[in-house]
Scaffold this motif. Structure first.
Motif, PDB file in Angstrom:
ATOM      1  N   LYS A 127      62.825 -41.343 -11.741  1.00 56.83           N
ATOM      2  CA  LYS A 127      62.571 -40.417 -10.641  1.00 56.83           C
ATOM      3  C   LYS A 127      61.269 -40.400 -10.292  1.00 56.83           C
ATOM      4  CE  LYS A 127      66.874 -37.865 -12.023  1.00 56.83           C
ATOM      5  NZ  LYS A 127      67.315 -36.511 -12.503  1.00 56.83           N
ATOM      6  N   PRO A 128      61.057 -40.242  -9.037  1.00 57.36           N
ATOM      7  CA  PRO A 128      59.630 -39.975  -8.657  1.00 57.36           C
ATOM      8  C   PRO A 128      58.881 -38.707  -8.655  1.00 57.36           C
ATOM      9  CG  PRO A 128      60.925 -40.141  -6.539  1.00 57.36           C
ATOM     10  CD  PRO A 128      61.949 -40.325  -7.982  1.00 57.36           C
ATOM     11  N   HIS A 129      57.676 -38.731  -8.895  1.00 57.97           N
ATOM     12  CA  HIS A 129      57.001 -37.408  -9.071  1.00 57.97           C
ATOM     13  C   HIS A 129      55.625 -37.530  -8.503  1.00 57.97           C
ATOM     14  CE1 HIS A 129      59.632 -35.253 -12.259  1.00 57.97           C
ATOM     15  NE2 HIS A 129      59.857 -36.472 -12.178  1.00 57.97           N
ATOM     16  N   LEU A 130      55.240 -36.673  -7.464  1.00 60.94           N
ATOM     17  CA  LEU A 130      54.156 -36.524  -6.672  1.00 60.94           C
ATOM     18  C   LEU A 130      53.217 -35.995  -7.526  1.00 60.94           C
ATOM     19  CD1 LEU A 130      55.364 -36.039  -3.056  1.00 60.94           C
ATOM     20  CD2 LEU A 130      55.193 -38.341  -4.218  1.00 60.94           C
ATOM     21  N   CYS A 131      51.920 -36.633  -7.750  1.00 66.50           N
ATOM     22  CA  CYS A 131      50.857 -36.191  -8.786  1.00 66.50           C
ATOM     23  C   CYS A 131      49.543 -36.366  -8.152  1.00 66.50           C
ATOM     24  CB  CYS A 131      50.954 -36.721 -10.030  1.00 66.50           C
ATOM     25  SG  CYS A 131      52.471 -36.473 -11.077  1.00 66.50           S
ATOM     26  N   LEU A 132      48.611 -35.144  -8.118  1.00 69.64           N
ATOM     27  CA  LEU A 132      47.369 -35.356  -7.751  1.00 69.64           C
ATOM     28  C   LEU A 132      46.351 -35.905  -9.016  1.00 69.64           C
ATOM     29  CD1 LEU A 132      46.935 -32.231  -5.696  1.00 69.64           C
ATOM     30  CD2 LEU A 132      46.843 -34.453  -4.798  1.00 69.64           C
ATOM     31  N   PHE A 133      45.232 -36.634  -8.459  1.00 64.82           N
ATOM     32  CA  PHE A 133      44.429 -37.162  -9.547  1.00 64.82           C
ATOM     33  C   PHE A 133      43.004 -37.174  -8.881  1.00 64.82           C
ATOM     34  CE2 PHE A 133      48.280 -39.356 -10.706  1.00 64.82           C
ATOM     35  CZ  PHE A 133      48.059 -39.322 -12.075  1.00 64.82           C
ATOM     36  N   ALA A 134      42.015 -36.726  -9.551  1.00 61.84           N
ATOM     37  CA  ALA A 134      40.814 -36.407  -9.043  1.00 61.84           C
ATOM     38  C   ALA A 134      40.074 -37.712  -8.883  1.00 61.84           C
ATOM     39  CB  ALA A 134      39.941 -35.775 -10.319  1.00 61.84           C
ATOM     40  N   ILE A 135      39.411 -37.934  -7.440  1.00 61.08           N
ATOM     41  CA  ILE A 135      38.789 -39.031  -6.881  1.00 61.08           C
ATOM     42  C   ILE A 135      37.191 -38.812  -7.221  1.00 61.08           C
ATOM     43  CG2 ILE A 135      40.635 -39.725  -5.567  1.00 61.08           C
ATOM     44  CD1 ILE A 135      39.175 -38.467  -3.275  1.00 61.08           C
ATOM     45  N   LYS A 136      36.889 -37.747  -7.779  1.00 61.03           N
ATOM     46  CA  LYS A 136      35.602 -37.448  -7.933  1.00 61.03           C
ATOM     47  C   LYS A 136      35.409 -36.385  -8.931  1.00 61.03           C
ATOM     48  CE  LYS A 136      34.839 -36.220  -3.579  1.00 61.03           C
ATOM     49  NZ  LYS A 136      33.977 -35.778  -2.382  1.00 61.03           N
ATOM     50  N   ASN A 137      34.316 -36.260  -9.507  1.00 60.06           N
ATOM     51  CA  ASN A 137      34.260 -35.067 -10.531  1.00 60.06           C
ATOM     52  C   ASN A 137      34.224 -33.709  -9.905  1.00 60.06           C
ATOM     53  OD1 ASN A 137      33.573 -37.127 -12.684  1.00 60.06           O
ATOM     54  ND2 ASN A 137      31.368 -37.145 -12.488  1.00 60.06           N
ATOM     55  N   ILE A 138      34.915 -32.730 -10.610  1.00 61.10           N
ATOM     56  CA  ILE A 138      35.166 -31.824  -9.989  1.00 61.10           C
ATOM     57  C   ILE A 138      34.575 -30.315 -10.915  1.00 61.10           C
ATOM     58  CG2 ILE A 138      36.846 -30.015  -8.984  1.00 61.10           C
ATOM     59  CD1 ILE A 138      38.856 -32.314  -8.441  1.00 61.10           C
ATOM     60  N   SER A 139      33.924 -29.546 -10.673  1.00 57.05           N
ATOM     61  CA  SER A 139      33.215 -28.498 -11.272  1.00 57.05           C
ATOM     62  C   SER A 139      34.049 -27.330 -11.186  1.00 57.05           C
ATOM     63  CB  SER A 139      31.619 -28.212 -10.561  1.00 57.05           C
ATOM     64  OG  SER A 139      30.932 -29.453 -10.601  1.00 57.05           O
ATOM     65  N   PRO A 140      33.781 -26.564 -12.104  1.00 56.64           N
ATOM     66  CA  PRO A 140      34.645 -25.232 -12.103  1.00 56.64           C
ATOM     67  C   PRO A 140      34.337 -24.366 -10.946  1.00 56.64           C
ATOM     68  CG  PRO A 140      33.683 -25.598 -14.456  1.00 56.64           C
ATOM     69  CD  PRO A 140      33.089 -26.573 -13.412  1.00 56.64           C
ATOM     70  N   GLY A 141      35.486 -23.843 -10.380  1.00 56.22           N
ATOM     71  CA  GLY A 141      35.211 -23.017  -9.276  1.00 56.22           C
ATOM     72  C   GLY A 141      35.441 -23.520  -7.995  1.00 56.22           C
ATOM     73  N   GLU A 142      35.716 -24.994  -7.857  1.00 51.89           N
ATOM     74  CA  GLU A 142      35.999 -25.792  -6.693  1.00 51.89           C
ATOM     75  C   GLU A 142      37.261 -25.717  -6.124  1.00 51.89           C
ATOM     76  OE1 GLU A 142      34.251 -29.658  -6.030  1.00 51.89           O
ATOM     77  OE2 GLU A 142      32.879 -29.407  -7.888  1.00 51.89           O
ATOM     78  N   GLU A 143      37.725 -25.623  -5.235  1.00 50.78           N
ATOM     79  CA  GLU A 143      38.935 -25.963  -4.492  1.00 50.78           C
ATOM     80  C   GLU A 143      39.597 -27.209  -4.423  1.00 50.78           C
ATOM     81  OE1 GLU A 143      41.693 -24.802  -0.725  1.00 50.78           O
ATOM     82  OE2 GLU A 143      39.427 -24.939  -0.257  1.00 50.78           O
ATOM     83  N   ILE A 144      40.653 -27.428  -4.916  1.00 52.50           N
ATOM     84  CA  ILE A 144      41.341 -28.502  -5.090  1.00 52.50           C
ATOM     85  C   ILE A 144      41.895 -29.086  -3.387  1.00 52.50           C
ATOM     86  CG2 ILE A 144      43.257 -30.105  -6.106  1.00 52.50           C
ATOM     87  CD1 ILE A 144      41.274 -29.448  -7.832  1.00 52.50           C
TER      88      ILE A 144
END
Length: 252
Positions: A127-144
């Motif tokens: 079954k398909p699942h849509l998942c988000l992966f980081a395309i850059k380093n993300i610091s605490p407090g940043e919005e996805i």
């Protein structure tokens, strides 16, 4: 012998996505926050994530084309945006995340200019699942944020005072001026790229109001009965163009 316990091997991003998709839960490190009346809520990080890391699943009910068309007739504009279209195994499908629940993926906002994550399809039990992966380093407090796709989403062209950035003027050379609001009786000013300010000059005459630049020169507003926005004519003949429909909005 050392008394230290060996560190547990970190799961690969795809394996981590499969795990959280299989248990239908979000992993830690994220929090939902209200941003403003324009964007609503968003998802922010509470810990650091590296490029390539699995972040969040866009969780919801997988439906086919017929069911999607039926729900479009029932949903208003606010709910339609939760219907995520994708292709899987040669079929056109949608994930419907309109139902309000405790999942965070449905709250991640669109950003087609500077996203920090990307949606990928992960298969779990066929079954398909849509998942988000980081395309850059993300610091605490940043919005996805991720790119919703090529659809003409209405908010992409909307300029509103509820957004975080104030309205600007775009000059011929590509530079911007920024409005400075004031609670005093003094008129609002414009801050130029070089740090100088321009000041509005009000007039009781029939002549249009002008702007006094930092070097003492004046710019003159050009009014228009057309659909094009009003412009400012500089002493050297160049024009600046407002990003809002009326220059008066910047001076109110």
């Amino acid at each position: 012998m050392s008394g230290k316990r060996p560190k547990r091997a970190k799961k690969k991003p795809k394996d981590e996505a499969v795990y959280y998709a299989s248990i239908c839960k979000d992993k830690g490190g994220f929090v939902a926050k209200y941003i403003n009346s324009f964007k609503g809520r968003g998802v922010f990080t509470s810990s650091h994530f590296n490029k390539g890391d699995f972040l969040i699943e866009y969780r919801g009910e997988v439906i086919n084309k017929e069911e999607n068309e039926r729900r479009l007739k029932l949903y208003d504009n606010e709910l339609e945006v939760f219907l995520f279209e994708f292709r899987f195994d040669g079929k056109q499908l949608w994930v419907d995340a309109a139902k309000e629940d405790d999942s965070l993926g449905r709250l991640v906002n669109d950003d087609h200019l500077n996203p920090n994550s990307k949606m990928k399809i992960i298969t779990v039990d066929e079954k398909p699942h849509l998942c988000l992966f980081a395309i850059k380093n993300i610091s605490p407090g940043e919005e996805i944020r991720y790119n919703y796709g090529d659809s003409e989403w209405p908010w992409r062209n909307q300029v509103t005072s509820d957004t975080a950035e104030p309205a600007s003027l775009v000059c011929d050379d590509g530079s911007k001026t920024q409005t400075v609001t004031s609670d005093t009786a003094e008129p609002a000013s414009l801050v130029c790229d070089d740090g100088s300010k321009t000041q509005t000059v009000t007039s009781d005459t029939a002549e249009p109001a002008s702007l006094i630049c930092g070097d003492g020169s004046k710019t003159q507003t050009v009014t228009s009965d057309t659909a094009e926005p009003a412009s400012l004519v500089c002493d050297d003949g160049s024009k600046t163009q407002t990003l809002v429909s009326h220059i008066e909005n910047l001076m109110s």
